[in-house]
Design an enzyme around this catalytic site. Structure first.
Site, PDB file in Angstrom:
ATOM      1  N   GLU A 220      38.377 -30.193  -9.901  1.00 42.54           N
ATOM      2  CA  GLU A 220      38.421 -30.788  -8.436  1.00 42.54           C
ATOM      3  C   GLU A 220      37.150 -31.752  -8.137  1.00 42.54           C
ATOM      4  OE1 GLU A 220      38.828 -27.967  -5.342  1.00 42.54           O
ATOM      5  OE2 GLU A 220      40.772 -27.080  -6.531  1.00 42.54           O
TER       6      GLU A 220
ATOM      7  N   GLU B 266      45.066 -23.413 -11.226  1.00 39.67           N
ATOM      8  CA  GLU B 266      44.672 -22.689 -10.075  1.00 39.67           C
ATOM      9  C   GLU B 266      45.793 -22.342  -9.118  1.00 39.67           C
ATOM     10  OE1 GLU B 266      41.076 -22.854  -7.897  1.00 39.67           O
ATOM     11  OE2 GLU B 266      39.744 -23.530  -9.568  1.00 39.67           O
TER      12      GLU B 266
HETATM   13  C1  GBH Z   1      39.377 -24.277  -5.453  1.00 43.80           C
HETATM   14  O1  GBH Z   1      38.865 -25.202  -4.452  1.00 43.80           O
HETATM   15  C2  GBH Z   1      38.054 -23.881  -6.232  1.00 43.80           C
HETATM   16  O2  GBH Z   1      38.242 -24.357  -7.687  1.00 43.80           O
HETATM   17  C3  GBH Z   1      37.823 -22.564  -6.370  1.00 43.80           C
HETATM   18  O3  GBH Z   1      36.599 -22.539  -6.979  1.00 43.80           O
HETATM   19  C4  GBH Z   1      37.865 -21.825  -5.043  1.00 43.80           C
HETATM   20  O4  GBH Z   1      37.323 -20.785  -4.820  1.00 43.80           O
HETATM   21  C5  GBH Z   1      39.205 -22.026  -4.714  1.00 43.80           C
HETATM   22  O5  GBH Z   1      40.218 -23.202  -4.817  1.00 43.80           O
HETATM   23  C6  GBH Z   1      39.676 -21.236  -3.087  1.00 43.80           C
HETATM   24  O6  GBH Z   1      39.217 -21.943  -2.352  1.00 43.80           O
HETATM   25  O7  GBH Z   1      35.780 -24.889   4.740  1.00 43.80           O
HETATM   26  O8  GBH Z   1      34.814 -27.187   4.449  1.00 43.80           O
HETATM   27  O9  GBH Z   1      33.355 -25.048   4.282  1.00 43.80           O
HETATM   28  C7  GBH Z   1      39.813 -25.237  -3.489  1.00 43.80           C
HETATM   29  C8  GBH Z   1      39.109 -26.022  -2.456  1.00 43.80           C
HETATM   30  C9  GBH Z   1      36.851 -25.735  -1.414  1.00 43.80           C
HETATM   31  C10 GBH Z   1      38.966 -25.458  -0.108  1.00 43.80           C
HETATM   32  C11 GBH Z   1      36.012 -24.842  -0.290  1.00 43.80           C
HETATM   33  C12 GBH Z   1      38.178 -24.629   0.921  1.00 43.80           C
HETATM   34  C13 GBH Z   1      36.261 -24.416   2.120  1.00 43.80           C
HETATM   35  C14 GBH Z   1      35.160 -25.648   2.253  1.00 43.80           C
HETATM   36  N1  GBH Z   1      38.264 -25.066  -1.634  1.00 43.80           N
HETATM   37  N2  GBH Z   1      36.676 -24.977   0.707  1.00 43.80           N
HETATM   38  S1  GBH Z   1      34.801 -25.663   3.986  1.00 43.80           S
END
Ligand code: GBH
Length: 458
Positions: A163, A359
């Site tokens: 990502e 994923e």
């Molecule tokens: C994926 O990210 C990742 O590859 C993995 O590591 C992660 O654990 C999983 O999916 C689940 O999220 O609300 O702006 O503070 C997906 C993208 C990144 C989306 C973190 C949610 C929260 C950041 N994710 N995000 S924020």
């Protein structure tokens, strides 16, 4: 459920989310160590210094993976464990850890799928400019050569990046991820240098890994659903920023024209050197996608230039609508048909390149019953519906090779800390004991049923 036999079934994790042992055996600091120790950055105030202590519980965790009966395990390698300074001196203890991990998987009959970068940039590289700087891409190429040389005789499936969208836009535009910077021009520089690093990584790996190795990258391609008459226009803009920023250099060997137009007032892309696009568009053998939810989008009224958020630079005037229920604990909608549609569209976009779902999974507020059982019916339903959605795409002719569940075990969910749980295994607070949820048992049964359903030769 009858799953196609071509689909490799597995589970995924990422180094910083599970390993702990951040100060041991010569590991250097990453941008996530610094970020998570900065007050106010992580919602529940936690960090991953200990995490699940996976670094010290490797053998037991490998047994958990084996108990699921999965064919593949997708893990990431922590760059600062292997090259603490980001470039230069290699830390043999770091290499040894991943070597033991790979050997442990092979001994259990599980295919290792290695990701070189899942967001934990060595802090010294951030201090010399981070992803907006070309030198970081060059350093990544050297790191890829180091890992490829060390593990290339045993690892067959490689992913350069997980990502890059998040590394660029959350890391440098919104600041919701490490290193927490907020500068739109830097975010686009980061996009380009992440792309370049991917190309340099593919070049380095090709030279040292097995001839039949599968080289790939993983994108979180966003699926946008147009809402109303202005929906197409909004989708077109967001697709350029979120998807074509990565796909066009990689598959067409050019910058997305739409993206260059949209970013006119932010950057002239003058940092793209001659030869970069040829480097980035080196052939790969498969493309990974992470899929969780979809977005409904439309344009705001003419003249309303409200931004959908700092992580969407150059998308002023676009509106991302509030998600419609049922929602997961992340506030994400559940839209399995979106996965089928994305796979069909990508099949065309990449000329039939093999695709891997690297994923898919869901966070829910798991209730623990008196008997310790987690009856996570929601998670089982979510995974079943998405497995079915992948099957529909395969039946329509899309070459989908893998379905990897996020995630093996409840872990450090980045800026949300430990509050959100995606795991098939629960972790007991304090003892860190791992306890299978009902979804773990369900997934094991799905895999076992698929294996026995293969008809015996007459
Ligand atoms: C994926 O990210 C990742 O590859 C993995 O590591 C992660 O654990 C999983 O999916 C689940 O999220 O609300 O702006 O503070 C997906 C993208 C990144 C989306 C973190 C949610 C929260 C950041 N994710 N995000 S924020």
């Amino acid at each position: 459920m009858q799953l196609p036999t071509q689909l490799t079934l597995g589970v995924a994790t990422a180094a910083y989310q599970i390993e702990g042992a951040v100060d041991e055996d010569g590991r250097g600091r990453s941008i996530w160590d610094v970020y998570s120790h900065t007050p106010g950055r992580i919602k529940d105030g936690t960090n991953a210094d200990l995490a699940l202590d996976h670094y010290h519980r490797l053998e037991a965790d490998l047994d958990l993976i084996q108990e699921l009966g999965v064919q593949a395990y997708r893990f990431s390698i922590a760059w600062p464990r292997v090259v603490p300074g980001g470039i230069g001196v290699v830390n043999q203890a770091g290499i040894d850890f991943y070597s033991r991990l790979v050997d442990g998987l092979l001994a259990r009959g599980i295919e290792p799928m290695a990701t070189l970068y899942h967001w934990d940039l060595p802090q010294p590289l951030e201090e010399s400019g981070g992803w907006p700087a070309r030198e970081t891409a060059v350093a990544f190429g050297e790191y890829a050569a180091t890992i490829g040389t060390a593990l290339g005789d045993r690892v067959n499936t490689w992913t350069t990046f997980n990502e890059p969208w998040g590394s660029a836009y959350l890391g440098y535009a919104s600041g919701a991820h490490a290193p927490g910077r907020q500068n739109a021009a830097d975010a686009f520089r980061a996009v380009h240098h992440l792309n370049l690093a991917h190309g340099l990584g593919v070049r380095a790996l090709r030279d040292v890994v097995r001839a039949d190795a599968v080289l790939s990258t993983t994108l979180n391609l966003h699926t946008f659903r147009p809402a109303g008459p202005t929906g197409e226009e909004a989708r077109d803009r967001l697709e350029a920023i979120a998807n074509e920023a990565f796909l066009a250099p990689m598959f067409d060997g050019r910058l997305s024209k739409r993206l260059v137009e949209l970013t006119q007032s932010i950057t002239d892309w003058g940092f793209v050197d001659d030869g970069d696009l040829a480097e980035i568009s080196r052939p790969i053998d498969a493309l990974g996608i992470n899929y969780y939810y979809t977005n409904s989008v439309r344009m705001r009224s003419p003249g309303d230039t409200t931004s959908p958020g700092l992580q969407w630079p150059a998308a002023e005037g676009v509106e991302i609508l509030p998600k419609q229920g049922p929602l997961t604990e992340m506030g994400w909608n559940i839209d399995p048909a979106g996965l089928t549609e994305l796979l069909l569209a990508l099949h065309l976009r990449t000329d039939g390149l093999p695709l891997m779902i690297t994923e898919n999974g869901a966070a829910f507020p798991d209730a623990v019953d008196g008997d310790e059982r987690v009856r996570d019916v929601d998670r089982i339903d979510y995974l079943r519906e998405h497995l079915e959605a992948a099957t529909v795409a395969i039946e329509a002719g899309v070459d989908v090779r893998a379905f990897i569940v996020w995630t093996l075990i409840d872990n450090f969910e980045w800026s949300l800390g430990f509050a959100k749980r995606f795991g098939l295994y629960r972790v007991e607070t304090g003892s860190l004991r791992r306890i299978p949820k009902d979804s773990a048992v369900w997934f094991r049964d799905v895999i076992a049923a698929r294996d026995t359903a293969v008809p015996a030769p007459a």
